[in-house]
Design a protein around this motif. Structure first.
Motif, PDB file in Angstrom:
ATOM      1  N   LEU A   1      -6.226   2.899  -2.032  1.00 17.98           N
ATOM      2  CA  LEU A   1      -7.248   1.906  -2.306  1.00 17.98           C
ATOM      3  C   LEU A   1      -8.240   2.405  -3.356  1.00 17.98           C
TER       4      LEU A   1
ATOM      5  N   SER B   1      -6.828  -3.232  -3.636  1.00 19.44           N
ATOM      6  CA  SER B   1      -5.539  -2.569  -3.465  1.00 19.44           C
ATOM      7  C   SER B   1      -5.102  -1.883  -4.744  1.00 19.44           C
TER       8      SER B   1
ATOM      9  N   GLU C   1      -3.159  -4.168   7.477  1.00 19.26           N
ATOM     10  CA  GLU C   1      -4.215  -3.411   6.795  1.00 19.26           C
ATOM     11  C   GLU C   1      -5.550  -4.154   6.871  1.00 19.26           C
TER      12      GLU C   1
ATOM     13  N   LEU D   1      -2.865  -5.963   0.241  1.00 16.70           N
ATOM     14  CA  LEU D   1      -3.238  -5.617   1.609  1.00 16.70           C
ATOM     15  C   LEU D   1      -2.631  -6.651   2.541  1.00 16.70           C
TER      16      LEU D   1
ATOM     17  N   PHE E   1      -3.369   4.235   4.838  1.00 15.71           N
ATOM     18  CA  PHE E   1      -3.222   3.653   3.492  1.00 15.71           C
ATOM     19  C   PHE E   1      -4.477   3.827   2.658  1.00 15.71           C
TER      20      PHE E   1
ATOM     21  N   THR F   1       0.824  -1.209   0.000  1.00 17.79           N
ATOM     22  CA  THR F   1       0.000   0.000   0.000  1.00 17.79           C
ATOM     23  C   THR F   1       0.856   1.257   0.000  1.00 17.79           C
TER      24      THR F   1
END
Length: 847
Positions: free
Chosen positions: A694, A529, A542, A538, A690, A168
């Motif tokens: 995404l 991701s 996460e 991920l 993060f 990430t």
């Protein structure tokens, strides 16, 4: 005398040919257009795909350089501990390790392929992949922050730095130069292998090893021996091949073969319609000129000369149409490659920029097809014209005798019986060849059956007495001239039935795909991701953070990996996710029976493609390569997968993690709590450290995007469907117009016995409407039967998935109404022209 007679025959032949064209240019133009469209579409599809496949294969070969043998794993990555074993093997001159990653690029939906190499080793095997530093600093080739881009990649990703995603986190790489040699349009990056393993969390992993052999070593014998040794020492872990071997060519070609073949067959639909339009044109011409041909026979023209004359007229249509089609096909292919790329909307050749190349052999094949269908279409009328008895043919009112022999039912019934048998045959070379043959036989049988069927139907209606003179005359005409009616019916049948079949097939697939997406997308929000590539993931931390969000009621994760079950076939997708083994149907769209899972067994659910391609079935055992070992799985069921033609396998995420030790995932499905919405969940996730890395999608967005991709993939099919409708309407109009104009003497006689002009037009309108309605009804039935073969035979054998039947009633009703309206309107317009000469002039030939 012989030379003079030959010259006279040539002049007469030209006079007959050009005279017919001048008399009925629209009919000839429609037939030529249909043939030209069929040849153009088929030739263009061939050129586009040939160019794409050649460029695709050349791009792959360019990455192999001078390698004689390549070794890769059954999984995407394998342990680099095998490298010294290969490098020290007898007969190996150089071994070059390669790590291939598809790096996710923030803001881009297409990943960048990066080949990580050891520059010192690659110099002996793949020197074209070694980067050329922009500033002459050779150390950049091994720098941990440097990347070298091909010319196409530099044009795509402008700038001195490149941001890629690992996990990430975003990494900034310095564009240190270009690559020595790549194909035009090939987007490629090259890095030092150690830097790539570290940067992309692939420490100790490789994708393949390129081997250059010593002089004098037999490459085939080395390959066989290496494959045997690896299978003995490391069973099921590696595959060995040659960069240019037939298996690799087969895998590359198999990516789109079924798609290409189906498009080509659909393009040839226009050719088939063109063949029938040529038949209609020549049959009507023979009927109209029956007495003219008989007079020529009386004056000395031989039967064979008359046969050749009619064949020449049909062949001339084929030659002109095929020649125009070849030229138009080349232009169409060049235009499509320039503006739309090589995938025809299917997304199979992303990043490939080929140039169209004229192939004389293919051009000759498609030209021969165009000429062949024209000759086939005019064969029956030519044979009838040659065999007609001159004394009988000279008599007026004998026109319908020219098509009486078409009413024989046994050839039609034989075609239909053979079609039924072919529909049950298995695929040949994984293509539904017998399915295509079944459709062709159905069309031939259905069209051949129309004279007998129309004769029976109109004869039955004629026996029912009616007092209305217009209706009585209409029924009498249809009953006593069924042969001519059958020609018009056949034109509608060929075009409308094919349109119905294609419309039902596409609608069935579209509805089935939408239902499949609804079943597979039960969550409120989907988090990825990255939209593409394999470097963004991920990790466990996460995943735990996402699961702990207050607005999340439930979360499931998905991990996808490519594995190879058979080296001769493309890789399949291994998908690990949460699946309730006791009720797998809640997660997967299962088809067929479900087997109870034995105690202690790890279950797997295979897609329909795995069943067809590998011969595996529910209740059997499947061995999967995971983490360098082979593991047995019990096949608990079969599921429908429209996303992966090469096949996919679903297993439980817990089983995969226990076997592989890999806890990373790429996708997450989230169900929101009662007091939270999807929009609130997205806002919460974006606040995470993060969150900006995404991608978010809701089920409706995914379905909408998938339907857009579907429509783009079937854009050519929609075009061909529209062409079929246009050709059908034009053919119907030309046929009705020709038949109506040829009946001027009949109309003149009706006027003499007291039938008014308005009543004659009403008769024509009723005839056109009756014939069109019957043609549409029969075309619908025939098209429905053909669609059953397309849906339940051709598509499963081509793409290895099943679908449910759906009929697009609105579209079918609209086209049917257009056909009926066009028939009535054409009959009226042609009738007004046929009545314009007056009754005395119309019947003067009978006096």
């Amino acid at each position: 005398m012989g030379f003079a007679r030959l010259l006279t025959l040539k002049v007469l032949s030209r006079w007959l040919l050009f005279g017919e064209w001048r008399a009925h240019p629209v009919r000839a133009l429609v037939a030529v257009t249909a043939i030209a469209i069929g040849v153009a579409m088929g030739f263009a599809i061939h050129l586009i795909n040939a160019a794409a496949l050649n460029e695709f294969s050349a791009a792959i070969k360019s990455l192999s350089g001078q390698a004689d043998v390549q070794m890769a794993g059954r999984e995407q990555l394998f342990d680099e501990a095998i490298y010294p074993i290969l490098a020290e093997r007898t007969g190996v001159a150089a071994a070059s390790p390669v790590l291939v990653v598809y790096a996710n690029l923030p803001g881009q939906r297409t990943p960048l392929e990066i080949n990580a190499i050891d520059a010192l080793r690659a110099g002996y095997v793949t020197p074209e992949l070694i980067g050329i530093p922009s500033h002459g600093d050779v150390q950049d080739t091994m720098a941990d922050d440097a990347i070298f881009l091909s010319q196409a990649a530099q044009e795509w990703l402008k700038g001195p730095t490149l941001t890629v995603r690992s996990g990430t986190a975003d990494l900034a790489l310095r564009v240190a130069g270009t690559i020595a040699r790549t194909r035009s349009g090939q987007r490629l990056g090259v890095m030092d292998i150690g830097a790539a393993q570290w940067r992309f969390q692939r420490l100790g992993k490789l994708s393949r090893i390129d081997l250059k052999l010593r002089d004098g070593v037999n490459r085939d014998a080395f390959q066989r021996a290496l494959a045997q040794d690896l299978e003995r020492d490391f069973p099921g872990r590696f595959r060995v091949g040659q960069p240019n071997d037939q298996n690799q060519e087969s895998r590359n070609n198999g990516i789109s073969r079924a798609y290409r073949v189906n498009l080509t067959v659909l393009a040839l639909v226009a050719l088939f319609t063109g063949a029938f339009l040529v038949f209609s044109t020549q049959a009507l011409s023979v009927m109209r000129r029956r007495s003219q041909f008989a007079l020529l026979r009386v004056l000395g023209m031989e039967r064979g000369q008359l046969l050749r004359q009619v064949l020449l007229e049909g062949a001339s249509l084929g030659v002109i149409g095929a020649a125009l089609g070849i030229g138009a096909g080349y232009v169409l292919a060049a235009t499509a490659l320039h503006y739309f790329g090589a995938d025809l909307g299917a997304g199979m050749f992303a990043g490939v920029r080929p140039d169209v190349a004229f192939t004389p052999v293919a051009a000759l094949v498609f030209f021969s097809l165009g000429l062949g269908v024209a000759l086939f279409g005019c064969l029956a009328p030519a044979w009838e014209a040659a065999r007609a008895v001159p004394a009988v043919a000279l008599k007026a009112g004998n026109d319908d005798a020219a098509v009486d022999k078409l009413a024989r039912a046994w050839p039609a019934l034989l075609c239909l019986a053979l079609a039924a048998l072919c529909s049950q045959a298995p695929p040949v070379f994984e293509l539904p060849l017998f399915g295509y043959l079944s459709i062709a036989l159905l069309l031939l049988g259905g069209i051949a059956l129309m004279p007998r069927f129309s004769s029976m139907l109109f004869g039955l209606t004629n026996r029912r007495a009616t007092r209305h003179p217009v209706l009585a005359l209409t029924q009498a005409r249809l009953a006593n001239a069924s042969g001519q009616a059958a020609i018009a019916l056949g034109g509608m049948l060929s075009s409308f039935s094919l349109m119905v079949a294609m419309a039902i097939m596409v609608a069935s697939f579209r509805v089935s795909l939408d239902d499949w997406l609804v079943h597979l997308l039960p969550a409120d929000l989907y988090v990825r991701s990255a939209s593409a590539g394999n470097t963004a993931t991920l990790g466990p931390r996460e995943q735990a953070t996402l699961a702990a969000l207050p607005g999340v009621a439930r979360i499931d994760f998905l991990s996808v990996h490519n594995i190879v079950l058979d080296p001769a076939r493309p890789s399949v997708a291994l998908m690990a996710r949460h699946i309730d083994a006791a009720d797998a149907g809640k997660t997967l769209m299962l088809v067929g029976p479900v087997a109870p899972i034995p105690v202690g067994a790890m279950p797997a659910w295979i897609s329909e493609a795995i069943t067809d391609l590998y011969g595996l079935h529910t209740g059997g055992t499947l061995t999967l390569p995971i983490n360098g070992k082979l593991h047995p799985f019990f096949i608990a069921g079969t599921w429908r997968d429209y996303a992966r033609q090469a096949g996919s396998i679903q297993i439980r995420l817990a089983d995969y993690r226990a076997l592989s030790g890999d806890n990373d995932v790429g996708d997450a499905a989230l169900w929101s709590a009662k007091d939270a919405s999807a929009a609130q969940l997205i806002a919460e996730i974006r606040k995470l450290p993060f969150g900006s890395a995404l991608d978010f999608s809701q089920p409706g967005d995914i379905r909408s995007m998938s339907m857009t991709v579907f429509d783009r993939s079937f854009a050519v099919t929609y075009l061909l469907e529209a062409i079929a409708i246009a050709i059908g309407l034009s053919g119907v109009a030309a046929t009705f117009s020709a038949q109506t104009l040829a009946r001027s003497r009949e109309f003149g006689m009706l006027r003499h016995v007291g039938v008014t002009r308005g009543q004659v037009l009403a008769i024509l309108a009723l005839e056109g409407g009756s014939l069109a309605t019957l043609g549409v009804a029969c075309g619908f039935v025939l098209g429905l039967v053909i669609s059953l073969i397309l849906v339940f035979v051709v598509n499963p054998q081509s793409f290895h998935w099943s679908m449910q039947l759906h009929l697009p009633w609105t579209l079918l009703a609209t086209v049917a109404s257009l056909l009926v309206a066009a028939s009535v309107l054409t009959a009226l317009v042609a009738g007004r022209q046929a009545l314009s000469g007056g009754p005395i002039r119309a019947v003067r030939e009978d006096w």
